[in-house]
Design a protein around this motif. Structure first.
Motif, PDB file in Angstrom:
ATOM      1  N   GLU A 184     -17.892  30.603 -21.138  1.00 39.32           N
ATOM      2  CA  GLU A 184     -16.758  31.264 -20.468  1.00 39.32           C
ATOM      3  C   GLU A 184     -16.799  32.629 -19.817  1.00 39.32           C
ATOM      4  O   GLU A 184     -16.769  33.271 -20.879  1.00 39.32           O
ATOM      5  N   GLU A 185     -16.252  32.664 -19.499  1.00 39.32           N
ATOM      6  CA  GLU A 185     -15.610  34.204 -18.660  1.00 39.32           C
ATOM      7  C   GLU A 185     -14.769  34.928 -18.758  1.00 39.32           C
ATOM      8  O   GLU A 185     -14.185  34.768 -20.220  1.00 39.32           O
ATOM      9  N   ASP A 186     -15.180  35.931 -18.812  1.00 41.16           N
ATOM     10  CA  ASP A 186     -14.494  37.226 -19.393  1.00 41.16           C
ATOM     11  C   ASP A 186     -12.785  37.535 -18.007  1.00 41.16           C
ATOM     12  O   ASP A 186     -13.201  37.895 -17.590  1.00 41.16           O
ATOM     13  N   ARG A 187     -12.076  37.356 -18.685  1.00 45.31           N
ATOM     14  CA  ARG A 187     -10.837  37.109 -17.780  1.00 45.31           C
ATOM     15  C   ARG A 187     -10.245  38.140 -17.759  1.00 45.31           C
ATOM     16  O   ARG A 187      -8.524  38.308 -17.293  1.00 45.31           O
ATOM     17  N   THR A 188     -10.304  39.605 -18.773  1.00 46.01           N
ATOM     18  CA  THR A 188      -9.931  40.440 -18.627  1.00 46.01           C
ATOM     19  C   THR A 188     -10.444  41.886 -18.317  1.00 46.01           C
ATOM     20  O   THR A 188      -9.530  43.186 -18.802  1.00 46.01           O
ATOM     21  N   ARG A 191      -8.094  44.823 -16.632  1.00 43.78           N
ATOM     22  CA  ARG A 191      -7.113  44.174 -17.560  1.00 43.78           C
ATOM     23  C   ARG A 191      -6.633  45.715 -18.164  1.00 43.78           C
ATOM     24  O   ARG A 191      -7.280  46.568 -19.218  1.00 43.78           O
ATOM     25  N   ASP A 199      -4.944  33.105 -24.290  1.00 43.56           N
ATOM     26  CA  ASP A 199      -4.356  33.441 -22.903  1.00 43.56           C
ATOM     27  C   ASP A 199      -5.289  34.050 -22.379  1.00 43.56           C
ATOM     28  O   ASP A 199      -5.135  33.895 -20.835  1.00 43.56           O
ATOM     29  N   VAL A 200      -6.769  33.851 -22.634  1.00 36.56           N
ATOM     30  CA  VAL A 200      -7.819  34.120 -21.887  1.00 36.56           C
ATOM     31  C   VAL A 200      -9.700  33.360 -22.401  1.00 36.56           C
ATOM     32  O   VAL A 200      -9.988  33.451 -21.479  1.00 36.56           O
ATOM     33  N   THR A 201      -8.878  32.581 -22.636  1.00 35.73           N
ATOM     34  CA  THR A 201     -10.101  31.268 -23.050  1.00 35.73           C
ATOM     35  C   THR A 201      -9.664  30.564 -23.558  1.00 35.73           C
ATOM     36  O   THR A 201      -8.752  30.368 -24.347  1.00 35.73           O
ATOM     37  N   HIS A 202      -9.893  29.225 -22.607  1.00 36.18           N
ATOM     38  CA  HIS A 202      -9.755  27.490 -23.293  1.00 36.18           C
ATOM     39  C   HIS A 202     -10.620  26.850 -24.017  1.00 36.18           C
ATOM     40  O   HIS A 202     -10.056  26.316 -24.901  1.00 36.18           O
ATOM     41  N   VAL A 206     -16.045  33.595 -24.826  1.00 36.57           N
ATOM     42  CA  VAL A 206     -15.352  34.851 -23.228  1.00 36.57           C
ATOM     43  C   VAL A 206     -17.737  35.125 -24.151  1.00 36.57           C
ATOM     44  O   VAL A 206     -17.983  35.626 -24.988  1.00 36.57           O
TER      45      VAL A 206
END
Length: 262
Positions: A184-188, A191, A199-202, A206
């Motif tokens: 899973e990608e790093d969505r932070t 930021r 809130d950042v991983t399903h 990560v």
């Protein structure tokens, strides 16, 4: 050198007199996706510290398994988190008793990022209360440049990623269910605010654990142990910045700040 809990009282006292460093591994119990054990951070902190003190002759305190993992919330089962105040109190109390046993140097080896504020607050209290006790806080992922590169190879804010998965594969492959790993990608990235994990991983992951290998884990683990070993050697050899200062100043003025503004 044996672990603290394997020594009798006279052996502990002898270790303190010899100048041995007391080393506290600090881990966490928290969800690490569907493929890694909840005790991953504690396993890594304890294993790396065990290997390092075997080289240096220092004393490993019993690993503190519970950490501050509030960011994982109740979204996934498996996490057992202390509050910030509780973790601060435990590290502080542990340090007090380390000083009572005669040790003059304490190093905390951490494996979980959000343990940092609580543990370092404890070390500030210890510096104030026990001016003759010198302390240091270090994390596996920042112990040297090579460790940092390995830990963050697939994410800026990794969790249960290729680095951690590879090292557990190296240390205890039976604990890893690689067939259940997901990437899973790093969505932070970019930021500036902080977010709890849901809130950042399903998945609770990560990074890219599906590319993990035991060989890669062995290489990264060796780099980390080398870094801890080097740190402990520096800690043991380090002398007071101002010789005989302890005889000149009141106790509240003795302990120089850690690196950075105080």
């Amino acid at each position: 050198m044996p672990k603290w809990c394997d020594l009798n009282r006279d052996e502990v006292a002898a270790a303190a007199r010899s100048g041995a460093v007391a080393v506290l591994p600090l881990g966490a119990i928290e969800q690490h996706g569907a493929h890694l054990p909840t005790g991953t951070d504690t396993l890594l902190a304890a294993a790396a510290t065990t290997a390092a003190v075997a080289r240096t002759g220092d004393i490993m305190l019993p690993a503190l398994a519970y950490g501050c993992s509030l960011g994982h919330t109740a979204h996934w089962p498996g996490t057992l988190s202390l509050s910030v105040a509780t973790l601060t109190a435990i590290v502080t109390d542990t340090g007090r008793w380390v000083a009572t046993s005669g040790f003059r140097k304490l190093v905390v080896i951490n494996a979980h990022a959000t343990n940092g504020p609580a543990a370092q607050s404890a070390l500030l209290t210890l510096r104030h209360e026990h001016p003759s006790l010198r302390t240091c806080f270090a994390s596996l992922y920042d112990i040297n440049a090579e460790a940092h590169k390995g830990y963050f190879s697939d994410a800026d804010d990794p969790h249960a990623n290729v680095a951690e998965t590879s090292m557990v594969l190296h240390l205890d492959p039976d604990l890893v269910s690689l067939d259940r790993a997901v990437d899973e990608e790093d969505r932070t990235f970019s930021r500036v605010l902080t977010y709890p994990m849901p809130d950042v991983t399903h998945s609770g992951v990560v990074g890219r654990p599906t590319s993990a290998t035991a060989a890669g884990g062995a290489a990264l683990f060796t780099v980390i142990v080398d870094g801890i070993t080097r740190l402990l050697e520096q800690v043991r050899a380090e002398t007071e910045p101002i010789p005989d200062r302890a005889a000149e100043l009141p106790s509240g003025d003795l302990h120089s700040p850690t690196k950075g503004p105080s």
